[in-house]
Design a protein around this motif. Structure first.
Motif, PDB file in Angstrom:
ATOM      1  N   MET A  35     -39.921  -4.025 -26.289  1.00 27.04           N
ATOM      2  CA  MET A  35     -39.198  -2.826 -26.739  1.00 27.04           C
ATOM      3  C   MET A  35     -38.875  -1.914 -25.559  1.00 27.04           C
ATOM      4  N   SER A  36     -39.844  -1.733 -24.667  1.00 25.93           N
ATOM      5  CA  SER A  36     -39.628  -0.834 -23.533  1.00 25.93           C
ATOM      6  C   SER A  36     -38.613  -1.400 -22.550  1.00 25.93           C
ATOM      7  N   SER A  37     -38.503  -2.714 -22.487  1.00 25.78           N
ATOM      8  CA  SER A  37     -37.525  -3.347 -21.592  1.00 25.78           C
ATOM      9  C   SER A  37     -36.104  -3.261 -22.155  1.00 25.78           C
ATOM     10  N   GLU A  38     -35.987  -3.119 -23.477  1.00 26.33           N
ATOM     11  CA  GLU A  38     -34.676  -3.060 -24.122  1.00 26.33           C
ATOM     12  C   GLU A  38     -34.021  -1.683 -23.990  1.00 26.33           C
ATOM     13  N   HIS A  39     -34.800  -0.681 -23.616  1.00 30.32           N
ATOM     14  CA  HIS A  39     -34.303   0.686 -23.517  1.00 30.32           C
ATOM     15  C   HIS A  39     -34.633   1.230 -22.134  1.00 30.32           C
ATOM     16  N   GLY A  40     -33.659   1.859 -21.482  1.00 23.27           N
ATOM     17  CA  GLY A  40     -33.879   2.384 -20.137  1.00 23.27           C
ATOM     18  C   GLY A  40     -35.013   3.389 -20.072  1.00 23.27           C
ATOM     19  N   VAL A  41     -35.003   4.346 -20.995  1.00 27.77           N
ATOM     20  CA  VAL A  41     -36.046   5.365 -21.058  1.00 27.77           C
ATOM     21  C   VAL A  41     -36.589   5.351 -22.480  1.00 27.77           C
ATOM     22  N   MET A  42     -37.856   5.035 -22.607  1.00 28.77           N
ATOM     23  CA  MET A  42     -38.470   4.898 -23.923  1.00 28.77           C
ATOM     24  C   MET A  42     -39.736   5.721 -23.999  1.00 28.77           C
ATOM     25  N   ILE A  43     -39.907   6.399 -25.127  1.00 31.66           N
ATOM     26  CA  ILE A  43     -41.117   7.176 -25.368  1.00 31.66           C
ATOM     27  C   ILE A  43     -41.738   6.693 -26.680  1.00 31.66           C
ATOM     28  N   PHE A  44     -42.967   6.208 -26.593  1.00 34.07           N
ATOM     29  CA  PHE A  44     -43.734   5.929 -27.799  1.00 34.07           C
ATOM     30  C   PHE A  44     -44.385   7.250 -28.171  1.00 34.07           C
ATOM     31  N   CYS A  57     -46.982  15.151 -32.790  1.00 33.22           N
ATOM     32  CA  CYS A  57     -47.522  15.415 -31.441  1.00 33.22           C
ATOM     33  C   CYS A  57     -46.615  16.392 -30.684  1.00 33.22           C
ATOM     34  N   CYS A  58     -47.144  17.576 -30.380  1.00 33.25           N
ATOM     35  CA  CYS A  58     -46.330  18.575 -29.679  1.00 33.25           C
ATOM     36  C   CYS A  58     -46.053  18.164 -28.229  1.00 33.25           C
ATOM     37  N   LEU A  59     -46.969  17.441 -27.582  1.00 38.37           N
ATOM     38  CA  LEU A  59     -46.725  16.978 -26.211  1.00 38.37           C
ATOM     39  C   LEU A  59     -45.622  15.920 -26.186  1.00 38.37           C
ATOM     40  N   CYS A  60     -45.581  15.088 -27.207  1.00 38.20           N
ATOM     41  CA  CYS A  60     -44.509  14.096 -27.320  1.00 38.20           C
ATOM     42  C   CYS A  60     -43.159  14.803 -27.422  1.00 38.20           C
ATOM     43  N   TYR A  61     -43.111  15.841 -28.238  1.00 36.66           N
ATOM     44  CA  TYR A  61     -41.892  16.620 -28.411  1.00 36.66           C
ATOM     45  C   TYR A  61     -41.485  17.259 -27.083  1.00 36.66           C
ATOM     46  N   ALA A  62     -42.457  17.835 -26.375  1.00 37.96           N
ATOM     47  CA  ALA A  62     -42.169  18.508 -25.100  1.00 37.96           C
ATOM     48  C   ALA A  62     -41.612  17.524 -24.068  1.00 37.96           C
ATOM     49  N   VAL A  63     -42.185  16.332 -23.987  1.00 41.03           N
ATOM     50  CA  VAL A  63     -41.707  15.330 -23.030  1.00 41.03           C
ATOM     51  C   VAL A  63     -40.295  14.872 -23.405  1.00 41.03           C
ATOM     52  N   THR A  64     -40.054  14.685 -24.691  1.00 38.90           N
ATOM     53  CA  THR A  64     -38.721  14.286 -25.151  1.00 38.90           C
ATOM     54  C   THR A  64     -37.688  15.346 -24.783  1.00 38.90           C
ATOM     55  N   ILE A  65     -38.018  16.613 -25.013  1.00 32.64           N
ATOM     56  CA  ILE A  65     -37.106  17.713 -24.684  1.00 32.64           C
ATOM     57  C   ILE A  65     -36.877  17.783 -23.168  1.00 32.64           C
ATOM     58  N   LEU A  66     -37.920  17.556 -22.373  1.00 34.68           N
ATOM     59  CA  LEU A  66     -37.772  17.542 -20.914  1.00 34.68           C
ATOM     60  C   LEU A  66     -36.720  16.512 -20.503  1.00 34.68           C
ATOM     61  N   PHE A  67     -36.833  15.292 -21.018  1.00 32.21           N
ATOM     62  CA  PHE A  67     -35.866  14.251 -20.666  1.00 32.21           C
ATOM     63  C   PHE A  67     -34.460  14.648 -21.100  1.00 32.21           C
ATOM     64  N   GLY A 116     -30.863  15.472 -18.909  1.00 30.05           N
ATOM     65  CA  GLY A 116     -29.632  14.728 -19.132  1.00 30.05           C
ATOM     66  C   GLY A 116     -29.810  13.308 -19.619  1.00 30.05           C
ATOM     67  N   VAL A 117     -31.031  12.925 -19.971  1.00 25.44           N
ATOM     68  CA  VAL A 117     -31.316  11.566 -20.436  1.00 25.44           C
ATOM     69  C   VAL A 117     -31.649  11.628 -21.921  1.00 25.44           C
ATOM     70  N   ASP A 118     -31.088  10.698 -22.691  1.00 28.22           N
ATOM     71  CA  ASP A 118     -31.400  10.622 -24.114  1.00 28.22           C
ATOM     72  C   ASP A 118     -32.363   9.450 -24.313  1.00 28.22           C
ATOM     73  N   PRO A 119     -33.675   9.726 -24.323  1.00 33.07           N
ATOM     74  CA  PRO A 119     -34.643   8.631 -24.422  1.00 33.07           C
ATOM     75  C   PRO A 119     -34.651   8.016 -25.819  1.00 33.07           C
ATOM     76  N   TYR A 120     -35.012   6.762 -25.880  1.00 32.34           N
ATOM     77  CA  TYR A 120     -35.261   6.121 -27.167  1.00 32.34           C
ATOM     78  C   TYR A 120     -36.690   6.489 -27.549  1.00 32.34           C
ATOM     79  N   VAL A 121     -36.852   7.129 -28.700  1.00 31.01           N
ATOM     80  CA  VAL A 121     -38.167   7.579 -29.148  1.00 31.01           C
ATOM     81  C   VAL A 121     -38.593   6.724 -30.334  1.00 31.01           C
ATOM     82  N   HIS A 122     -39.756   6.086 -30.201  1.00 27.70           N
ATOM     83  CA  HIS A 122     -40.306   5.265 -31.285  1.00 27.70           C
ATOM     84  C   HIS A 122     -41.529   5.970 -31.836  1.00 27.70           C
ATOM     85  N   GLU A 123     -41.427   6.435 -33.079  1.00 27.00           N
ATOM     86  CA  GLU A 123     -42.507   7.164 -33.731  1.00 27.00           C
ATOM     87  C   GLU A 123     -43.536   6.177 -34.293  1.00 27.00           C
TER      88      GLU A 123
END
Length: 101
Positions: free
Chosen positions: A8-17, A22-32, A36-43
């Motif tokens: 899964m992580s290889s299929e997407h340039g920037v991936m966040i599990f 999780c507020c830290l997950c949200y913060a990291v996603t917003i940082l990306f 200027g990067v739209d990460p693929y987020v897998h909940e």
């Protein structure tokens, strides 16, 4: 399960599990996104295999299971590692291939 996480992580340039609670997950996603990067987020809490994937992430080297950030198929780490790279100015270098032109 580690194979599935790696695939899964290889299929997407920037991936966040992540977990939706999780507020830290949200913060990291917003940082990306701010960079200027739209990460693929897998909940993981919305995936029937999420618990097993979490265990696999810890075995792969994440000191905490979420957020687990992969860039270019490589495990970067969790919040501490991402923020450390960002503060050193290294994160943007890793993200360059995934930034819009």
């Amino acid at each position: 399960m580690a194979d599935k996480v790696q695939r899964m992580s290889s299929e997407h340039g920037v991936m966040i599990f992540s977990k939706s609670t999780c507020c830290l997950c949200y913060a990291v996603t917003i940082l990306f996104r701010d960079l200027g990067v739209d990460p693929y987020v897998h909940e993981l809490d919305h995936d029937s295999e999420g618990k097993d994937m979490e265990k696999a992430l810890v075995r792969m080297g994440c000191n905490v299971s979420v957020p687990a950030v992969f860039i270019g198929g490589k495990l970067v780490g969790s919040t501490n590692e991402v923020m450390s790279l960002h503060l050193k100015g290294s994160l943007i270098q890793l993200l360059k291939p995934y930034l819009p032109d």
